[in-house]
Design a protein around this motif. Sequence first.
Motif, PDB file in Angstrom:
ATOM      1  N   THR A  32       0.830  -1.199   0.000  1.00 48.28           N
ATOM      2  CA  THR A  32       0.000   0.000   0.000  1.00 48.28           C
ATOM      3  C   THR A  32       0.865   1.250   0.000  1.00 48.28           C
ATOM      4  O   THR A  32       1.909   1.305   0.644  1.00 48.28           O
ATOM      5  N   ILE A  50       0.112   5.404   0.646  1.00 49.83           N
ATOM      6  CA  ILE A  50      -0.840   6.450   1.022  1.00 49.83           C
ATOM      7  C   ILE A  50      -0.365   7.759   0.396  1.00 49.83           C
ATOM      8  O   ILE A  50       0.787   8.150   0.560  1.00 49.83           O
ATOM      9  N   ILE A  61      -5.350   5.647  -1.311  1.00 52.11           N
ATOM     10  CA  ILE A  61      -4.505   4.467  -1.176  1.00 52.11           C
ATOM     11  C   ILE A  61      -4.348   3.807  -2.535  1.00 52.11           C
ATOM     12  O   ILE A  61      -5.323   3.652  -3.282  1.00 52.11           O
TER      13      ILE A  61
END
Length: 407
Positions: free
Chosen positions: A329, A331, A341
């Motif tokens: 992931t 951000i 995300i």
Amino acid sequence: MKALSDKIKKKYSQFRKVFTHLQDEPKRLIIEKTKWLNNADSPVMLMIDDLTNAWYSRNSSKVWDRGGDWGGGLDKDESTFSFLSKNLLYDFSEVKVTFFSIVGKMNQFTYHSPFTFAEPLNFNSETKSFFRKLNNNERFEVAYHGYNHGNPRETIENFVQEWKSFGSVGEACEQIRKGKEIFKNVFGKYPNGGKYGGWQYNEFADESIDRSNFLWWCRDWMPRDVRNIIRDSYYEPQLFGKNLVVALPSTVHGFYWNKKQIDTLLRKKQMVSIEEHIAPIRPDGLIQAPNVIEDINELRRLFNYLRKKNVWYATGTEIAEYFIAFSFTTIYDIKKDSFKIRYTGHVPSPILTLILDRRSLGCKSDSESVNILLPDGNELDNISCLDHKEDSFYVNIPVQNGTYRII
């Protein structure tokens, strides 16, 4: 001159108040992901090897010797599972266990020392019911430990562990396929993960695991070094194969552990993965170590020590899925009331823990709460602004691609 000085001081005081107020109200969200669920220092995984439908009696009687039940005793009185439940799991209800099971008929170690009883996990309805019930319990996971554990020889020294016996990747994959079908017959689904028998494997092994669609696997066992001779990366989850199988390290011997070792793992936020076997008594006359029966007092001491620590008790699959959520992931585009995300992992919607600074959300008190609108339109509501640590709190979110909005 004094009047001018007082005027400057007054202006400076006014500016300082404004500046301090600005400092207390960030212009965008303060957000970060945590290495482990609920911002734990480390996950704790109790791994118990060789749970299978077999038992042994030196006198070939109809009852296993104490310590000779490898799982065939199911949950009957005096079975190893009953011993484990009464002496550990009942008192430490937070503990989760990943059992590594031989799914087919467990092979003997030498030609002349067979198990008194050995059958596949799907031998009959009673056997299937026990193992299925075990896997359906949220505290437990049954993982794959092989089809037969290996090939017997004249002496124990020449016993060939299963993943050292294959002459090709194709041969390994075919035996895994047969084992996975037995597993599915018992549990209604294929296994997520597993472990090499005896921690031994050859050049065909890793590719066979990768081709067989396992999510995670345990390959190597080396208890955590506290002398800093071995690099930290050895004790971290890693990825292998084209399908990015998560390799989970094993870091703690169930008997030979010490506080310095555990504290090192916690300080470095590494896995506390505890190696054990289900039974001490083997048909070849040797004692299997470590094992839950002989180590039960040390295990109790270990889990008593861990109760004072910030840990997350988890199964192999839960740890692997979180590792994927954390590793895959990004951000970005963080604003006052939203963030995005980007997720490239191969587990659908895994859970990820985020730490948010409540001041960046405008929370004025612990009693306030916020809602988060997910990219798919669903909503996480009444997330408390509880002061967790340094004016921050954590929230567990399902990982999705797109924009998350604070509402």
